[in-house]
Motif scaffolding. Structure first.
Motif, short mmCIF file in Angstrom:
data_model
loop_
_atom_site.label_atom_id
_atom_site.label_comp_id
_atom_site.label_asym_id
_atom_site.label_seq_id
_atom_site.Cartn_x
_atom_site.Cartn_y
_atom_site.Cartn_z
N PRO A 166 -1.19 4.80 -3.08
CA PRO A 166 -0.44 4.45 -1.87
C PRO A 166 0.39 5.61 -1.34
N THR A 167 0.46 5.72 -0.03
CA THR A 167 1.22 6.78 0.62
C THR A 167 2.68 6.76 0.22
N THR A 168 3.22 5.56 0.02
CA THR A 168 4.64 5.47 -0.35
C THR A 168 4.92 6.19 -1.67
N LEU A 169 3.98 6.13 -2.60
CA LEU A 169 4.15 6.81 -3.89
C LEU A 169 3.87 8.30 -3.76
N LEU A 170 2.87 8.65 -2.96
CA LEU A 170 2.60 10.07 -2.74
C LEU A 170 3.80 10.76 -2.11
N HIS A 220 -6.44 -0.27 -9.59
CA HIS A 220 -5.63 -1.37 -9.07
C HIS A 220 -4.14 -1.25 -9.39
N TYR A 221 -3.80 -0.39 -10.34
CA TYR A 221 -2.42 -0.37 -10.82
C TYR A 221 -1.43 0.10 -9.75
N LEU A 222 -1.64 1.25 -9.15
CA LEU A 222 -0.67 1.80 -8.21
C LEU A 222 -0.53 0.97 -6.93
N PRO A 223 -1.63 0.48 -6.35
CA PRO A 223 -1.44 -0.39 -5.18
C PRO A 223 -0.60 -1.63 -5.49
N ALA A 224 -0.82 -2.21 -6.67
CA ALA A 224 -0.03 -3.38 -7.07
C ALA A 224 1.42 -3.00 -7.28
N LEU A 225 1.65 -1.85 -7.91
CA LEU A 225 3.02 -1.39 -8.15
C LEU A 225 3.76 -1.15 -6.84
N ALA A 226 3.09 -0.54 -5.88
CA ALA A 226 3.73 -0.22 -4.61
C ALA A 226 4.18 -1.46 -3.86
N GLN A 227 3.52 -2.59 -4.13
CA GLN A 227 3.87 -3.84 -3.46
C GLN A 227 4.86 -4.67 -4.28
N ASP A 228 5.20 -4.20 -5.45
CA ASP A 228 6.03 -4.97 -6.38
C ASP A 228 7.48 -4.48 -6.34
N ASN A 229 8.35 -5.23 -6.99
CA ASN A 229 9.73 -4.81 -7.20
C ASN A 229 9.83 -4.11 -8.55
N TYR A 230 10.32 -2.90 -8.54
CA TYR A 230 10.44 -2.16 -9.79
C TYR A 230 11.70 -1.31 -9.76
#
Length: 261
Positions: free
Chosen positions: A6-10, A37-47
């Motif tokens: 995801p761009t948000t993580l990049l 699937h891990y990073l897209p799910a993380l980007a949409q999650d609360n962490y």
């Protein structure tokens, strides 16, 4: 870049020191290659950590790293999780009139680390690490301009001595077992260590020392690149036995971390 990073993580990679940018980007790609699937799910999650501090530890320049201190994961509290291993954002002062401050005592790992430093420095005895002994130490510390007073002072000392303060898992999620997130971040960690090793070996310099705390950090021994680094290991500091760990007393005691720079 792969679409599944995801761009948000990049974009967060650019919050790190410039010397790390390419390594962090490669690390995210390694996670994506292992589990798309891990990073897209993380980007949409609360962490945790919040406020874009995912790569806060990497503000330490690559060529300044002399030690890599590896903890388990971020503190499970938003105010405490800073993106920097072991540095509890809810802690200000280290001392109180009775000994260590309430905030330090709440952060069990930090409390035991401080006590280990005091034992290593000869200020308290290993069989007397509370009560009157700490009260006396705190009184002297607060009156001494040469003694560190805040957690920020301690972090500055660690940074100045070349510590990269990194967690085995860079995120904490209340609904996900920390060991599961740590497994997902393992390819990232491998990429970081390979980048460190390459930079040192290219310059014909000694590799940094890995300081591994706790069972999750010890699992990094499964990575072949770990064998190229000198390392020191101990139980996690939330264990009382950490205070008496002679290896940690030797390693950190020689650094005089309780003294102002």
């Amino acid at each position: 870049m792969p679409a599944h990073v995801p761009t948000t993580l990049l974009d967060l990679c650019h919050t790190a020191h410039a010397s790390w940018h390419s390594i962090l980007l490669d690390g995210l790609q390694a996670i994506a290659a292992a589990d798309p699937h891990y990073l897209p799910a993380l980007a949409q999650d609360n962490y945790l950590p919040t406020e874009g501090r995912l790569f806060a530890a990497f503000q330490q320049p690559l060529d300044a790293v002399r030690y890599v201190l590896v903890g388990e994961g971020p503190y499970p509290r938003a105010a405490s999780a800073t993106g920097v291993c072991f540095m509890d954002g809810a802690v200000g002062s280290l001392w109180s009139d009775k000994g260590l401050s309430k905030q330090v005592n709440r952060a069990t790992s930090l409390r035991n680390f401080m006590k280990m430093l005091l034992v290593a420095d000869g200020q308290i005895a290993i069989d007397n690490t509370s009560g009157d002994a700490l009260s006396g130490v705190a009184a002297k510390a607060q009156a001494d301009v040469g003694t560190i007073q805040t957690l920020a002072d301690l972090q500055d000392n660690l940074s100045a001595r070349g510590f990269l303060l990194l967690n085995a898992s860079l995120v904490f999620r209340a609904h996900v077992a920390p060991v599961k997130d740590a497994k997902a971040w393992k390819p990232f960690f491998e990429t970081v260590l390979k980048g460190l090793a390459h930079s040192r070996e290219t310059a014909q310099q000694t590799l940094p020392t890995l300081v591994l705390w706790g069972k999750i950090a010890e699992q990094l021994h499964g990575l072949p690149v770990v064998g190229r680094f000198p390392h020191a290991a101990a139980e996690h500091p939330y264990n009382l036995s950490f205070i008496a760990h002679s290896g940690m007393q030797k390693l950190f005691g020689d650094m005089q971390l309780l003294r102002m720079r």
